[in-house]
Design a protein around this motif. Structure first.
Motif, PDB file in Angstrom:
ATOM      1  N   ASN A  46       0.932  -1.374  -0.178  1.00  0.00           N
ATOM      2  CA  ASN A  46      -0.054   0.025   0.151  1.00  0.00           C
ATOM      3  C   ASN A  46       0.680   1.419   0.160  1.00  0.00           C
ATOM      4  OD1 ASN A  46      -2.635  -1.456   0.012  1.00  0.00           O
ATOM      5  ND2 ASN A  46      -2.138  -1.675   2.328  1.00  0.00           N
ATOM      6  N   LEU A  47       2.094   1.290   0.632  1.00  0.00           N
ATOM      7  CA  LEU A  47       2.843   2.546   0.643  1.00  0.00           C
ATOM      8  C   LEU A  47       3.123   3.203  -0.780  1.00  0.00           C
ATOM      9  CD1 LEU A  47       4.174   4.261   2.546  1.00  0.00           C
ATOM     10  CD2 LEU A  47       6.195   2.903   2.453  1.00  0.00           C
ATOM     11  N   PRO A  48       3.330   2.357  -1.996  1.00  0.00           N
ATOM     12  CA  PRO A  48       3.585   3.039  -2.887  1.00  0.00           C
ATOM     13  C   PRO A  48       2.510   4.207  -3.585  1.00  0.00           C
ATOM     14  CG  PRO A  48       4.273   1.081  -3.337  1.00  0.00           C
ATOM     15  CD  PRO A  48       3.532   0.991  -1.987  1.00  0.00           C
ATOM     16  N   SER A  49       1.158   3.660  -3.248  1.00  0.00           N
ATOM     17  CA  SER A  49       0.227   4.603  -3.466  1.00  0.00           C
ATOM     18  C   SER A  49      -0.088   5.998  -2.756  1.00  0.00           C
ATOM     19  CB  SER A  49      -1.345   3.871  -3.486  1.00  0.00           C
ATOM     20  OG  SER A  49      -1.625   3.818  -1.983  1.00  0.00           O
ATOM     21  N   LEU A  50       0.687   5.753  -1.491  1.00  0.00           N
ATOM     22  CA  LEU A  50       0.617   7.131  -0.705  1.00  0.00           C
ATOM     23  C   LEU A  50       1.787   7.942  -0.690  1.00  0.00           C
ATOM     24  CD1 LEU A  50      -0.317   4.928   2.577  1.00  0.00           C
ATOM     25  CD2 LEU A  50      -1.794   6.157   1.187  1.00  0.00           C
ATOM     26  N   ARG A  51       2.693   7.570  -1.410  1.00  0.00           N
ATOM     27  CA  ARG A  51       3.863   8.486  -1.622  1.00  0.00           C
ATOM     28  C   ARG A  51       3.483   9.742  -2.032  1.00  0.00           C
ATOM     29  NH1 ARG A  51       8.358   6.256   0.308  1.00  0.00           N
ATOM     30  NH2 ARG A  51       8.623   4.194  -0.035  1.00  0.00           N
ATOM     31  N   VAL A  52       2.359  10.053  -2.711  1.00  0.00           N
ATOM     32  CA  VAL A  52       1.853  11.262  -3.386  1.00  0.00           C
ATOM     33  C   VAL A  52       1.686  12.307  -2.074  1.00  0.00           C
ATOM     34  CG1 VAL A  52      -0.200  10.453  -3.555  1.00  0.00           C
ATOM     35  CG2 VAL A  52       0.531  12.263  -5.107  1.00  0.00           C
ATOM     36  N   LEU A  53       1.127  11.599  -1.065  1.00  0.00           N
ATOM     37  CA  LEU A  53       0.716  12.216   0.146  1.00  0.00           C
ATOM     38  C   LEU A  53       2.082  12.868   0.774  1.00  0.00           C
ATOM     39  CD1 LEU A  53      -2.062   9.923   1.663  1.00  0.00           C
ATOM     40  CD2 LEU A  53      -2.278  11.924   0.152  1.00  0.00           C
ATOM     41  N   ILE A  54       2.938  12.054   0.781  1.00  0.00           N
ATOM     42  CA  ILE A  54       4.307  12.412   1.300  1.00  0.00           C
ATOM     43  C   ILE A  54       4.844  13.558   0.597  1.00  0.00           C
ATOM     44  CG2 ILE A  54       6.738  11.832   2.083  1.00  0.00           C
ATOM     45  CD1 ILE A  54       5.444   8.938   2.122  1.00  0.00           C
ATOM     46  N   TYR A  55       4.870  13.334  -0.764  1.00  0.00           N
ATOM     47  CA  TYR A  55       5.511  14.328  -1.649  1.00  0.00           C
ATOM     48  C   TYR A  55       4.673  15.734  -1.637  1.00  0.00           C
ATOM     49  CZ  TYR A  55       6.519  16.608  -6.211  1.00  0.00           C
ATOM     50  OH  TYR A  55       7.035  17.500  -7.216  1.00  0.00           O
ATOM     51  N   ASN A  56       3.395  15.610  -1.403  1.00  0.00           N
ATOM     52  CA  ASN A  56       2.514  17.002  -1.171  1.00  0.00           C
ATOM     53  C   ASN A  56       2.462  17.396   0.128  1.00  0.00           C
ATOM     54  OD1 ASN A  56       1.390  17.566  -3.883  1.00  0.00           O
ATOM     55  ND2 ASN A  56       1.032  15.574  -3.950  1.00  0.00           N
ATOM     56  N   SER A  57       3.391  16.968   1.067  1.00  0.00           N
ATOM     57  CA  SER A  57       3.212  17.395   2.477  1.00  0.00           C
ATOM     58  C   SER A  57       1.904  17.070   3.207  1.00  0.00           C
ATOM     59  CB  SER A  57       3.832  18.786   2.480  1.00  0.00           C
ATOM     60  OG  SER A  57       5.009  18.995   2.009  1.00  0.00           O
TER      61      SER A  57
END
Length: 167
Positions: free
Chosen positions: A88-99
């Motif tokens: 599941n983490l790969p799909s959540l990387r966008v949330l990290i990238y967008n702070s």
């Protein structure tokens, strides 16, 4: 595994407590120094055998061993969480990238079995309350599914809502 193993122990923490000032806690070094023994390290059966001798050498009481133990169920759950996190983490990387959240929060979300699409669907159906409820929902061990830390909830939930409102 669960039918033949009663539980597990963190032998490293046991030896660190018993011998706090050692330079090395490698099993080979412990065997040499404490038992005067050498063995074929990284051979599973010899590793287990020498570890048993090292633990027996400590003559540790069950009550002292208890803080360093964990159940086979916790090992199984840990493996499940690791698998879910990897999936599941790969799909959540966008949330990290967008702070929207930090890596540790994204890892907790992923380990709980949730991905970005799940969060989006929850927000679409139930808004911020739905996201908050899923984060604090208790798992089978009575722990929050993601977190119940007030500060994290107060920053991540609104940031998620804002992100999903824009995207």
């Amino acid at each position: 595994m669960c039918k033949c193993v009663a539980g597990c122990a963190d032998s490293l923490s046991i030896f660190r407590k018993a011998y706090p000032n050692r330079k090395s806690y490698k099993q080979e070094d412990l065997a040499k120094d404490l038992l005067g023994a050498s063995y074929c390290a990284h051979n599973a059966s010899e590793d287990v055998s020498i570890l048993g001798k090292l633990i027996h050498h400590l003559d540790i009481l069950s009550v002292d061993l208890l803080p360093h133990t964990f159940s086979t169920k916790s090992v199984y759950n840990s493996q499940l969480c690791s698998r879910e996190k990897a999936k599941n983490l790969p799909s959540l990387r966008v949330l990290i990238y967008n702070s929207v959240c930090k890596l540790t929060t994204a890892e907790n979300i992923a380990a709980s079995g949730l991905n970005l699409q799940h969060l989006r669907c929850i927000f679409k159906r139930q808004g911020e309350d739905g996201l908050r409820n899923i984060f604090v929902m208790k798992n089978c061990d009575g722990q929050p599914r993601v977190t119940n830390t007030k500060r994290t909830l107060e920053t991540v939930i609104p940031a998620l809502a804002q992100y999903f409102s824009r995207n």
